[in-house]
Scaffold this motif. Structure first.
Motif, PDB file in Angstrom:
ATOM      1  N   LYS A 197       0.805  -1.216   0.000  1.00 40.74           N
ATOM      2  CA  LYS A 197       0.000   0.000   0.000  1.00 40.74           C
ATOM      3  C   LYS A 197       0.841   1.269   0.000  1.00 40.74           C
ATOM      4  N   ASN A 198       2.125   1.132   0.064  1.00 37.38           N
ATOM      5  CA  ASN A 198       3.025   2.285   0.068  1.00 37.38           C
ATOM      6  C   ASN A 198       4.247   1.982  -0.784  1.00 37.38           C
ATOM      7  N   LYS A 199       3.987   1.679  -2.058  1.00 36.41           N
ATOM      8  CA  LYS A 199       5.097   1.366  -2.949  1.00 36.41           C
ATOM      9  C   LYS A 199       5.876   2.610  -3.332  1.00 36.41           C
ATOM     10  N   THR A 200       5.213   3.772  -3.244  1.00 34.41           N
ATOM     11  CA  THR A 200       5.856   5.024  -3.647  1.00 34.41           C
ATOM     12  C   THR A 200       5.559   6.132  -2.642  1.00 34.41           C
ATOM     13  N   ILE A 201       6.381   7.182  -2.707  1.00 36.85           N
ATOM     14  CA  ILE A 201       6.135   8.415  -1.968  1.00 36.85           C
ATOM     15  C   ILE A 201       6.120   9.548  -2.985  1.00 36.85           C
ATOM     16  N   GLY A 202       5.189  10.498  -2.813  1.00 37.09           N
ATOM     17  CA  GLY A 202       5.114  11.654  -3.690  1.00 37.09           C
ATOM     18  C   GLY A 202       6.376  12.508  -3.597  1.00 37.09           C
ATOM     19  N   VAL A 203       6.741  13.120  -4.719  1.00 40.31           N
ATOM     20  CA  VAL A 203       7.904  14.004  -4.771  1.00 40.31           C
ATOM     21  C   VAL A 203       7.480  15.335  -5.365  1.00 40.31           C
ATOM     22  N   THR A 204       7.794  16.424  -4.696  1.00 42.57           N
ATOM     23  CA  THR A 204       7.497  17.757  -5.205  1.00 42.57           C
ATOM     24  C   THR A 204       8.761  18.378  -5.793  1.00 42.57           C
ATOM     25  N   LYS A 205       8.583  19.205  -6.823  1.00 40.37           N
ATOM     26  CA  LYS A 205       9.681  19.920  -7.498  1.00 40.37           C
ATOM     27  C   LYS A 205      10.664  18.984  -8.185  1.00 40.37           C
ATOM     28  N   GLY A 206      10.200  17.781  -8.550  1.00 42.33           N
ATOM     29  CA  GLY A 206      11.073  16.823  -9.218  1.00 42.33           C
ATOM     30  C   GLY A 206      10.654  16.579 -10.657  1.00 42.33           C
ATOM     31  N   LYS A 207      11.561  15.967 -11.424  1.00 42.10           N
ATOM     32  CA  LYS A 207      11.242  15.614 -12.807  1.00 42.10           C
ATOM     33  C   LYS A 207      10.142  14.554 -12.838  1.00 42.10           C
ATOM     34  N   GLU A 208      10.086  13.718 -11.774  1.00 40.30           N
ATOM     35  CA  GLU A 208       8.986  12.776 -11.591  1.00 40.30           C
ATOM     36  C   GLU A 208       8.221  13.181 -10.334  1.00 40.30           C
ATOM     37  N   ASP A 209       6.978  12.794 -10.251  1.00 40.02           N
ATOM     38  CA  ASP A 209       6.172  13.213  -9.110  1.00 40.02           C
ATOM     39  C   ASP A 209       6.089  12.161  -8.010  1.00 40.02           C
ATOM     40  N   LYS A 210       6.851  11.063  -8.143  1.00 33.66           N
ATOM     41  CA  LYS A 210       6.878  10.066  -7.085  1.00 33.66           C
ATOM     42  C   LYS A 210       8.131   9.212  -7.232  1.00 33.66           C
ATOM     43  N   VAL A 211       8.452   8.494  -6.148  1.00 36.43           N
ATOM     44  CA  VAL A 211       9.609   7.607  -6.155  1.00 36.43           C
ATOM     45  C   VAL A 211       9.229   6.324  -5.431  1.00 36.43           C
ATOM     46  N   SER A 212       9.692   5.182  -5.958  1.00 31.38           N
ATOM     47  CA  SER A 212       9.402   3.903  -5.310  1.00 31.38           C
ATOM     48  C   SER A 212      10.335   3.701  -4.117  1.00 31.38           C
ATOM     49  N   ILE A 213       9.850   2.993  -3.113  1.00 31.12           N
ATOM     50  CA  ILE A 213      10.634   2.755  -1.893  1.00 31.12           C
ATOM     51  C   ILE A 213      10.588   1.282  -1.513  1.00 31.12           C
ATOM     52  N   SER A 214      11.603   0.835  -0.776  1.00 26.29           N
ATOM     53  CA  SER A 214      11.644  -0.532  -0.267  1.00 26.29           C
ATOM     54  C   SER A 214      12.649  -0.601   0.873  1.00 26.29           C
ATOM     55  N   THR A 215      12.679  -1.722   1.570  1.00 28.42           N
ATOM     56  CA  THR A 215      13.649  -1.892   2.652  1.00 28.42           C
ATOM     57  C   THR A 215      15.020  -2.246   2.085  1.00 28.42           C
ATOM     58  N   ASN A 216      16.063  -1.912   2.832  1.00 31.18           N
ATOM     59  CA  ASN A 216      17.420  -2.200   2.357  1.00 31.18           C
ATOM     60  C   ASN A 216      18.041  -3.406   3.044  1.00 31.18           C
ATOM     61  N   ASP A 217      17.263  -4.094   3.897  1.00 28.09           N
ATOM     62  CA  ASP A 217      17.780  -5.267   4.586  1.00 28.09           C
ATOM     63  C   ASP A 217      16.615  -6.145   5.029  1.00 28.09           C
ATOM     64  N   ALA A 271      13.410  19.334 -11.038  1.00 25.86           N
ATOM     65  CA  ALA A 271      12.998  19.907 -12.333  1.00 25.86           C
ATOM     66  C   ALA A 271      13.595  21.295 -12.491  1.00 25.86           C
ATOM     67  N   ASN A 272      13.860  21.696 -13.759  1.00 25.04           N
ATOM     68  CA  ASN A 272      14.466  23.021 -13.968  1.00 25.04           C
ATOM     69  C   ASN A 272      13.428  24.129 -13.753  1.00 25.04           C
ATOM     70  N   TRP A 273      13.916  25.370 -13.756  1.00 24.60           N
ATOM     71  CA  TRP A 273      13.063  26.495 -13.405  1.00 24.60           C
ATOM     72  C   TRP A 273      11.893  26.667 -14.361  1.00 24.60           C
ATOM     73  N   PHE A 274      12.096  26.332 -15.660  1.00 24.30           N
ATOM     74  CA  PHE A 274      11.040  26.517 -16.655  1.00 24.30           C
ATOM     75  C   PHE A 274       9.878  25.555 -16.380  1.00 24.30           C
ATOM     76  N   VAL A 275      10.232  24.288 -16.123  1.00 20.05           N
ATOM     77  CA  VAL A 275       9.209  23.280 -15.842  1.00 20.05           C
ATOM     78  C   VAL A 275       8.425  23.641 -14.579  1.00 20.05           C
ATOM     79  N   LEU A 276       9.172  24.096 -13.557  1.00 23.29           N
ATOM     80  CA  LEU A 276       8.505  24.475 -12.316  1.00 23.29           C
ATOM     81  C   LEU A 276       7.579  25.665 -12.531  1.00 23.29           C
ATOM     82  N   ALA A 277       8.047  26.636 -13.392  1.00 24.84           N
ATOM     83  CA  ALA A 277       7.223  27.819 -13.691  1.00 24.84           C
ATOM     84  C   ALA A 277       5.950  27.407 -14.412  1.00 24.84           C
ATOM     85  N   MET A 278       6.078  26.510 -15.414  1.00 22.65           N
ATOM     86  CA  MET A 278       4.917  26.060 -16.169  1.00 22.65           C
ATOM     87  C   MET A 278       3.922  25.315 -15.259  1.00 22.65           C
TER      88      MET A 278
END
Length: 440
Positions: free
Chosen positions: A313-333, A411-418
């Motif tokens: 139920k929590n495969k991803t977390i939202g990301v703001t100001k990024g080229k993508e709007d989310k990132v996948s997460i998992s345990t490292n051990d 994301a670069n300034w233009f994308v963020l502005a748009m």
């Protein structure tokens, strides 16, 4: 022998279809399913301090000579820190000499004016529960046994023991100390809860595993030419011999009844068991055997969560100001835990996200790098109970980092502005739309 502070988002996730109820080791703690002949019982996994079984573990009871484990810890620590050495000589005074010859007390005879090494006194204490030898070590470390009580109390506080009362170094009843009271009254003796004893034993074995080199010796051959038997009759070659036992300490007084703290290994598993206030000299050993048989026969270490575990139920977390709007997460051990056989499904994963890294909408802010820690996963029971450990450090053994699985660049300034313009007009349109809808 006589006698990890931060606010968190918490998401509880189920590993699989779960049955109701707590794991059986918790039920066992509440119901005393083994019905052991003891006033208090505690069973610990020595690898991480996980509590597997307990009965009446917080009541203050007479601890008797099991309190000598505190002096074992202090002596081993003092040697490690260079305060004393194994070869250091200790001259025996009149009181210690007389105490060593007191009838009905466990002792190795110590001659007044003669010098004994720290190692000799330590072995006499750890193997044959020598009371006078313990006092000699206490005086060496603190000057007087009265001062040594402060050392014991300070160390108990440092180790996180909560339920204890020390009035002497040996664990004897004060009335047996020939009038030389360090603390308390004539009728006092040392008190500890089974939980405090278990924590002391756990720290002793964890911090100074060399303690087992001595506690595993069935016989002490002393300089007087005599052989003194170890009172831990669970050692393999003794009366109640149990394969894998190599410590730790017994204790008994008329008040405390019969106690034993035993540690044993089978395969790669080490357990620590505490039996307090058993009614007979033999029953502490028979009950300890039952507890060890129960544990080794019913508990094993299992991988509960694998490495790279993805939370459904929590495969991803939202990301703001990024080229993508989310990132996948998992345990490292992986997470491994000692559990009762067949009860893996009774544990649930608990995700705790680090709020410091999230905005008010629960999003990460770009850039996010692959491998960045965003929180952790731990385990709890289905009913939301934490897995019990004898120390808080044990909780860390079932915590694994949750990390970002890929990099999200800013994301670069233009994308963020748009995006900003799009959001503005989107909000305007929503406002107009809601207003017009309201007219009708």
């Amino acid at each position: 022998m006589k006698k990890w502070t931060v606010s968190f988002f918490v998401v509880v996730l189920f590993l699989s279809t779960l049955t109701t109820g707590l794991p059986n080791q918790v039920k066992a703690a509440e119901n005393d399913e083994l019905g052991l002949d003891a006033g208090a019982v505690l069973l610990i996994d020595a690898a991480n301090g996980e509590i597997l079984y307990e009965k009446n573990a917080d009541e203050l009871l007479g601890v008797a000579s099991m309190s000598k484990m505190m002096t074992e810890y202090i002596v081993l620590e003092s040697i490690k820190n260079g305060k004393i050495t194994w070869d250091q000589k200790v001259k025996i005074n009149n009181y210690i000499h007389r105490l060593s010859g007191a009838p009905e007390l466990s002792n190795v005879g110590l001659t007044e004016g003669e010098e004994y090494t720290v190692k000799e006194l330590y072995q006499a204490m750890a193997i044959h529960s020598g009371n006078a030898a313990t006092v000699a070590l206490a005086e060496l470390i603190a000057g007087t046994e009265k001062n040594y009580i402060n050392v014991m109390n300070q160390k108990a506080e440092e180790l996180g023991l909560k339920d204890y009362k020390f009035v002497n170094s040996s664990g004897l009843n004060n009335s047996d100390l020939l009038g030389n009271l360090a603390a308390g009254s004539e009728t006092d003796e040392n008190l500890m809860s089974a939980r405090a004893v278990g924590k002391l034993a756990y720290r002793l074995v964890s911090d100074y595993p060399e303690v087992l080199e001595t506690s595993s010796m069935p016989v002490l051959k002393f300089r007087d030419g005599r052989e003194y038997k170890n009172f831990n009759w669970l050692l393999p070659s003794l009366v109640f011999g149990y394969d894998g036992v190599d410590g730790l300490k017994t204790g008994s007084t008329d008040f405390a009844k019969y106690n034993v703290t035993v540690t044993a290994t089978k395969g790669d598993q080490r357990l620590i068991a505490v039996i307090m206030k058993s009614e007979t000299i033999n029953s502490r050993f028979t009950e300890a055997r039952k507890l060890l048989d129960y544990a080794f026969g019913n508990y094993s270490s299992e991988e509960i969560l694998p490495t790279d575990y993805v939370i459904d139920k929590n495969k991803t977390i939202g990301v703001t100001k990024g080229k993508e709007d989310k990132v996948s997460i998992s345990t490292n051990d992986a997470i491994t835990l000692t559990i009762k056989n067949g009860e893996k499904e009774n544990y649930v994963a608990k995700l705790v996200l680090d709020e410091k890294k999230l905005n008010k909408d629960g999003e990460l802010t770009a850039p996010v790098k692959k491998g960045d820690k965003v929180g952790y996963v731990t385990l709890e029971t289905k009913d939301g109970q934490t897995v019990p450990f004898i120390t808080s450090d044990g909780e860390d053994t079932i915590k694994v980092d949750v990390v970002a699985n890929e990099t999200v660049e800013k994301a670069n300034w233009f994308v963020l502005a748009m995006r900003g313009i799009g959001s503005f007009f989107g909000n305007v349109w929503d406002s107009v739309s809601n207003t017009v809808t309201g007219w009708f």
